[in-house]
Motif scaffolding. Structure first.
Motif, mmCIF file in Angstrom:
data_model
loop_
_atom_site.group_PDB
_atom_site.id
_atom_site.type_symbol
_atom_site.label_atom_id
_atom_site.label_comp_id
_atom_site.label_asym_id
_atom_site.label_seq_id
_atom_site.Cartn_x
_atom_site.Cartn_y
_atom_site.Cartn_z
ATOM 1 N N ASP A 1 49.618 48.557 41.523
ATOM 2 C CA ASP A 1 49.584 47.561 40.626
ATOM 3 C C ASP A 1 48.978 47.952 39.154
ATOM 4 O O ASP A 1 49.499 47.119 38.215
ATOM 5 N N ALA A 2 48.488 48.908 38.979
ATOM 6 C CA ALA A 2 48.067 49.400 37.794
ATOM 7 C C ALA A 2 47.853 51.109 37.696
ATOM 8 O O ALA A 2 47.035 51.680 37.799
ATOM 9 N N PRO A 3 49.016 51.753 37.610
ATOM 10 C CA PRO A 3 49.093 53.100 37.696
ATOM 11 C C PRO A 3 48.742 53.888 36.561
ATOM 12 O O PRO A 3 48.277 55.184 36.768
ATOM 13 N N SER A 4 48.328 53.291 35.556
ATOM 14 C CA SER A 4 47.847 53.987 34.303
ATOM 15 C C SER A 4 46.465 53.401 33.908
ATOM 16 O O SER A 4 45.900 53.332 32.775
ATOM 17 N N ALA A 5 45.553 53.086 34.812
ATOM 18 C CA ALA A 5 44.310 52.700 34.488
ATOM 19 C C ALA A 5 43.426 53.601 34.015
ATOM 20 O O ALA A 5 43.757 55.004 34.289
ATOM 21 N N ALA B 1 43.144 62.848 38.864
ATOM 22 C CA ALA B 1 43.631 64.104 38.252
ATOM 23 C C ALA B 1 44.859 63.993 37.494
ATOM 24 O O ALA B 1 44.793 64.290 36.430
ATOM 25 N N ALA B 2 45.981 63.445 38.196
ATOM 26 C CA ALA B 2 47.229 63.503 37.659
ATOM 27 C C ALA B 2 47.288 62.479 36.328
ATOM 28 O O ALA B 2 48.082 62.524 35.399
ATOM 29 N N ASN B 3 46.551 61.435 36.410
ATOM 30 C CA ASN B 3 46.641 60.483 35.570
ATOM 31 C C ASN B 3 45.439 60.310 34.197
ATOM 32 O O ASN B 3 45.499 59.913 33.417
ATOM 33 N N GLY B 4 44.394 61.352 34.551
ATOM 34 C CA GLY B 4 43.733 61.414 33.591
ATOM 35 C C GLY B 4 42.590 60.417 33.560
ATOM 36 O O GLY B 4 41.717 60.079 32.324
#
Length: 488
Positions: free
Chosen positions: A255-259, A289-292
């Motif tokens: 639902d929010a992959p870039s939170a 870790a992958a998304n920061g």
């Protein structure tokens, strides 16, 4: 002057009432007004409200002050000096200010929800079964007083000076030692910051890491205070469901992959009490870790596990040091008015966090920090936690037994294996009715619906057992049964 009009503010009402009395001659020129304290008591107002009304009348020339003779009505009124047409109330500066305030983001957002913390009456002892509290009667107050007096010796008066906004080094070192043993977190004291509360730590993280419209994850159900901080910041809050294994991480990623930030209570979920499974802990860390993304770990009730050892903190896992902010409080473990907590930060966040803390609150009380450092360093804190853990475990058992004895077909209670409270599922009465009826009978349980946003659960009550002895628990359980049977 009549009684206040609930449709207008008290200060505005008092100002208008006094001005009308002066202009109409009911308060003639040179007459003395009562002191602010006297008038405040007479009309049951705050003294500051009266003082503000007086100040406005003074600035507009309706009142004058004379040394030794108090506040008096001006002999020459401003209306007599400068006659003018009446100004419509809607265009006054005060109303223009109110209009601006109504559009201020924080004021607008805070008005949308009841505050999660009491705004009055906070010093009263909790009523059964008020959740999220320990028993302050168990705290070793005489020992605390001795440590406090020791810090006030003439040789230690430097503790009365300002301290670093990061916190007293001695306390940060003591916290680092405690975390290494109790939570499996090994961290240098330079990455620990002492703040007033977990709520304050989350507020600073939201300010530093998010902007208006940025997406954040919130547990649903979840801690009300955290959700309101997120909404007040202007972030877009995505409510991620919680089940028997904790936060449903894959739902959040979908639902929010870039939170930008995730709030989670992994050791013991607030309020359902479930831990975040190892599989979901690993998945959350890999994605962060992958998304920061920064994970804000609220170490809720981690010290009180009754039937097993507590899970290690999420922050203790490999690779978590760069992506997890671990926040915990001493106020719940010791006494609420202590108002001391800590945040363990990733290295890159330390400097901006300390700067933000310095700007917003400067620092927590240096004297109280020094006393707490001794309390921790000399082993008193560990002894206090071990003692209260045993007492709360016994009370949890008594609570379970009382529920089984008195609440058949009324409330189904989860096993109380950790924490200070449990969730009871209502079987015969809806939440609203149960809470209203119980409140009237002196029982202060919280509705589970207060913690939920989108993902509804079976109606239930969040019920605390820790602040109450065995007799109090059984007596209150009988009251609950009588109230709910009548309501049903």
């Amino acid at each position: 002057m009549g009684t206040p009009d609930p449709k207008e503010g008290l200060q505005r009402w008092l100002y208008e009432a006094l001005r009308l009395a002066i202009v109409s001659g009911r308060l003639p020129g040179d007459s003395v007004l009562p002191g602010t304290r006297t008038l405040a008591q007479q009309y049951n107002l705050a003294r500051g409200t009266v003082a503000a009304a007086y100040e406005q009348l003074l600035s507009e020339g309706y009142l004058v002050t004379r040394t030794g003779s108090g506040t008096r009505v001006s002999a020459v009124l401003p209306d007599q000096r400068h006659p003018a047409k009446p100004i419509p109330a809607s265009s006054t500066a005060a109303n223009a200010g109110f209009a601006r305030e109504s559009h201020a983001p924080w004021i607008k957002r805070l008005k949308e929800n009841d505050p999660p913390f009491p705004l009055s009456g906070a010093n009263a002892l909790p009523q059964p079964f008020f959740p999220h509290r320990g028993d302050i009667r168990l705290f070793p107050i005489d020992l605390w007083r001795q440590l406090h007096v020791r810090q006030l010796r003439p040789s230690r008066l430097l503790t009365l000076n300002d301290t670093s906004p990061a916190g007293l080094p001695a306390l940060r070192a003591a916290i680092a030692d405690h975390l290494a043993i109790a939570r499996g977190v090994r961290v240098p004291l330079e990455q620990i910051v002492v703040i007033g509360s977990v709520q304050h730590a989350l507020d600073l993280c939201m300010r530093l890491l998010t902007g208006p419209g940025d997406t954040v994850w919130m547990e649903d159900p979840g801690y009300v205070g955290a959700r309101q901080i997120m909404h007040a910041s202007g972030a877009h809050v995505v409510d991620v469901p919680v089940d028997q294994d904790g936060l449903r991480v894959h739902d959040g990623i979908r639902d929010a992959p870039s939170a930008a930030l995730v709030y989670v209570t992994p050791t013991r979920h607030a309020p359902l009490g479930v831990p975040l499974s190892n599989e979901r802990r690993a998945a959350l860390l890999r994605w962060a870790a992958a998304n920061g993304t920064i994970i804000f770990e609220d170490d809720y009730d981690s010290e009180y596990c009754f039937r097993s050892h507590p899970l290690p903190a999420l922050r203790s896992l490999p690779g978590a040091d760069q992506h997890v902010v671990l926040a915990g409080t001493f106020s719940k473990l010791m006494f609420p008015s202590l108002r001391l907590a800590y945040a363990v930060l990733p290295p890159r966040l330390v400097e901006p966090f300390v700067r933000a803390a310095s700007l917003t609150v400067r620092s927590a009380s240096g004297l109280t920090q020094a006393v707490l450092a001794d309390f921790l360093g000399e082993g008193h804190f560990d002894r206090h936690v071990r003692r209260t853990r045993k007492i709360y475990a016994r009370r949890a058992h008594v609570f379970e037994r009382a529920a089984q004895k008195h609440w058949q077909d009324l409330i189904e209670v989860q096993p109380a294996i950790a924490g200070l409270d449990v969730v009871g599922r209502l079987l015969s009465v809806d939440e609203h009715t149960a809470v209203q009826k119980l409140k009237a009978a002196g029982i202060d349980a919280a509705p589970l619906g207060r913690y939920t946003q989108r993902h509804r659960h079976q109606p239930g009550l969040v019920m605390g057992f820790a602040p109450f002895n065995e007799e109090e628990i059984d007596r209150a359980a009988q009251q609950v049964a009588a109230v709910l049977r009548e309501a049903a």
